[in-house]
Design a protein around this motif. Sequence first.
Motif, PDB file in Angstrom:
ATOM      1  N   UNK A 226      29.823  43.626  39.620  1.00  0.00           N
ATOM      2  CA  UNK A 226      29.511  42.240  39.979  1.00  0.00           C
ATOM      3  C   UNK A 226      30.079  41.279  38.936  1.00  0.00           C
ATOM      4  N   UNK A 227      29.890  41.604  37.647  1.00  0.00           N
ATOM      5  CA  UNK A 227      30.400  40.734  36.584  1.00  0.00           C
ATOM      6  C   UNK A 227      31.921  40.637  36.639  1.00  0.00           C
ATOM      7  N   UNK A 228      32.589  41.766  36.838  1.00  0.00           N
ATOM      8  CA  UNK A 228      34.058  41.754  36.870  1.00  0.00           C
ATOM      9  C   UNK A 228      34.574  40.964  38.082  1.00  0.00           C
ATOM     10  N   UNK A 229      33.950  41.156  39.223  1.00  0.00           N
ATOM     11  CA  UNK A 229      34.389  40.451  40.434  1.00  0.00           C
ATOM     12  C   UNK A 229      34.203  38.951  40.275  1.00  0.00           C
ATOM     13  N   UNK A 230      33.043  38.527  39.745  1.00  0.00           N
ATOM     14  CA  UNK A 230      32.791  37.101  39.584  1.00  0.00           C
ATOM     15  C   UNK A 230      33.741  36.474  38.568  1.00  0.00           C
ATOM     16  N   UNK A 231      34.106  37.223  37.537  1.00  0.00           N
ATOM     17  CA  UNK A 231      35.076  36.689  36.563  1.00  0.00           C
ATOM     18  C   UNK A 231      36.427  36.430  37.230  1.00  0.00           C
ATOM     19  N   UNK A 232      36.890  37.370  38.025  1.00  0.00           N
ATOM     20  CA  UNK A 232      38.177  37.187  38.684  1.00  0.00           C
ATOM     21  C   UNK A 232      38.110  36.101  39.751  1.00  0.00           C
ATOM     22  N   UNK A 233      36.999  36.025  40.465  1.00  0.00           N
ATOM     23  CA  UNK A 233      36.854  34.958  41.462  1.00  0.00           C
ATOM     24  C   UNK A 233      36.801  33.582  40.794  1.00  0.00           C
ATOM     25  N   UNK A 234      36.127  33.499  39.645  1.00  0.00           N
ATOM     26  CA  UNK A 234      36.074  32.235  38.921  1.00  0.00           C
ATOM     27  C   UNK A 234      37.465  31.795  38.480  1.00  0.00           C
ATOM     28  N   UNK A 235      38.255  32.754  37.994  1.00  0.00           N
ATOM     29  CA  UNK A 235      39.622  32.428  37.595  1.00  0.00           C
ATOM     30  C   UNK A 235      40.450  31.991  38.805  1.00  0.00           C
ATOM     31  N   UNK A 236      40.238  32.630  39.956  1.00  0.00           N
ATOM     32  CA  UNK A 236      40.965  32.274  41.169  1.00  0.00           C
ATOM     33  C   UNK A 236      40.641  30.839  41.598  1.00  0.00           C
ATOM     34  N   UNK A 237      39.352  30.502  41.643  1.00  0.00           N
ATOM     35  CA  UNK A 237      38.963  29.153  42.050  1.00  0.00           C
ATOM     36  C   UNK A 237      39.468  28.114  41.058  1.00  0.00           C
ATOM     37  N   UNK A 238      39.426  28.439  39.757  1.00  0.00           N
ATOM     38  CA  UNK A 238      39.891  27.481  38.752  1.00  0.00           C
ATOM     39  C   UNK A 238      41.382  27.213  38.884  1.00  0.00           C
ATOM     40  N   UNK A 239      42.158  28.237  39.249  1.00  0.00           N
ATOM     41  CA  UNK A 239      43.617  28.085  39.318  1.00  0.00           C
ATOM     42  C   UNK A 239      44.086  27.493  40.648  1.00  0.00           C
ATOM     43  N   UNK A 240      43.383  27.753  41.749  1.00  0.00           N
ATOM     44  CA  UNK A 240      43.908  27.410  43.066  1.00  0.00           C
ATOM     45  C   UNK A 240      43.070  26.434  43.879  1.00  0.00           C
TER      46      UNK A 240
END
Length: 473
Positions: A226-240
């Motif tokens: 869960x922590x790893x997925x949310x980190x990558x999703x947060x980076x995705x939303x921040x970039x795109x």
Amino acid sequence: MKNVAEWLRETVFQDEAIRPREAPSSVKLPPLLRTARSLESGIHQRWQSREGIFLQQARLLVDYEDDYDYQGNVRCYYPTYQSLTDQELRGYFTWRTEVRRGEVRRAPTPFAFLYVYELINQAGVQDPEDGYRKLVHFQDAYGRLDDVILPYLRQWLVDYVIYYDLDRALLAESTQVRLDRSVAALDDVENREPAEIAAAVRLLSPQWLERSKFYAAYRAEMDEVIARVLRRMSAHYAARCKKSLTEQYFGDAGVYRARPFETAVFCDPLKRRHYEYAVDEQCICCCDDGVWFARKRVWYPDSGKKLTPLLKTIDAEMRQAFAYRYPVKAALDTKWILKIIREEIQALLAEKQAAEEKKVEIDYTQLTRIRQDAAITQEKLIVEEEEAPALPEEEPAEEPAASGDMPLSSTEVRLLRCLLYGGDTGWVQEEGHLLSVLVDGINEKLYDIFGDTVLEDGVVEDYIDDLKEMVRP
């Protein structure tokens, strides 16, 4: 129009008997209560609000005590003294007298609300801190007897801290602060530990995780994913995307009307006009020219509903990857989110497999047996000094080394192989050797090579691979 009028006459407006006038009360009111009653009628009532009359009466009756035996029930909303009959009024003050003496018993619910109204309006308290303590005590004591008042009292305690400017540490466990704290953890998900992220997720969206059997069995693994997925999703939303992860899932903070004690009889004793109170970094309550509002993220019962499908999808994918016997159907079909989830699950499994391959199992029960055998041998070799026979001194014979540059004797090599590969060490005692002597010899001879002792309570894990290479059978 005639048909409508006829329908109204037959269904809405019907004949109703005139209620008989209530008989005068047979209860004789004490002088102080009669004085308080006089504030409810006459010219005073014309220019004062119901709340204002209540505050005057509460201050007048702040120290009043009674001992009237009242056994009836009371039904009314937003009660004030004016709402009660004479019997009910004396019954309330008798009950309040007992509460102040520490004898909290169940009473008609309006009595409990009326007592709380007094406290939040600073009637019967020394200062705001004393009022807060009395409210908390009443919540704990009376809430066990009648939980109807608890939802209201929890919110009024928050309003009380804000309105009377008490220490905001008192709000640390309030619903608003706990939810804001959890969102802040997801807002900073890159720098938070998996356990902290998982705790925030459980608070924000408890519906699925609370009843998932897989989560109960693999809590640590799922928290990590869960922590790893949310980190990558947060980076995705921040970039795109224009909105961050928390804005996507929990909405933006806004400005809302937020009058203190909105569901209570509150008289605004401080008459605040311009005031600001920071509950936390995400919630600030303000009063501007007497109008109250709050800048905050509003929480509803379904505020975490968008997070639940994500958690359910992670659960479903992990069940499939772990070959769990109770599969569930994924709730999301968004390709990029599914890709992240599957990649992080496979990465976790690969890490677990690599850790298992490096893991070396040592049978420490063999070492216990070796110590026991050595102790028995030592006891057999010890004799009384006067009985020991005189033996000629002989030079100890060195055993030949096992191989070319090997510094160990064949006996020491044999013992080391047994410890490394789990062999039987019973021969040490049978051949008349002392285990401690052999261990000291191995450590001493290999010290120049390893710069450390290789045998302590077994073989030191850091040197297992090198020693196996050295004494390979």
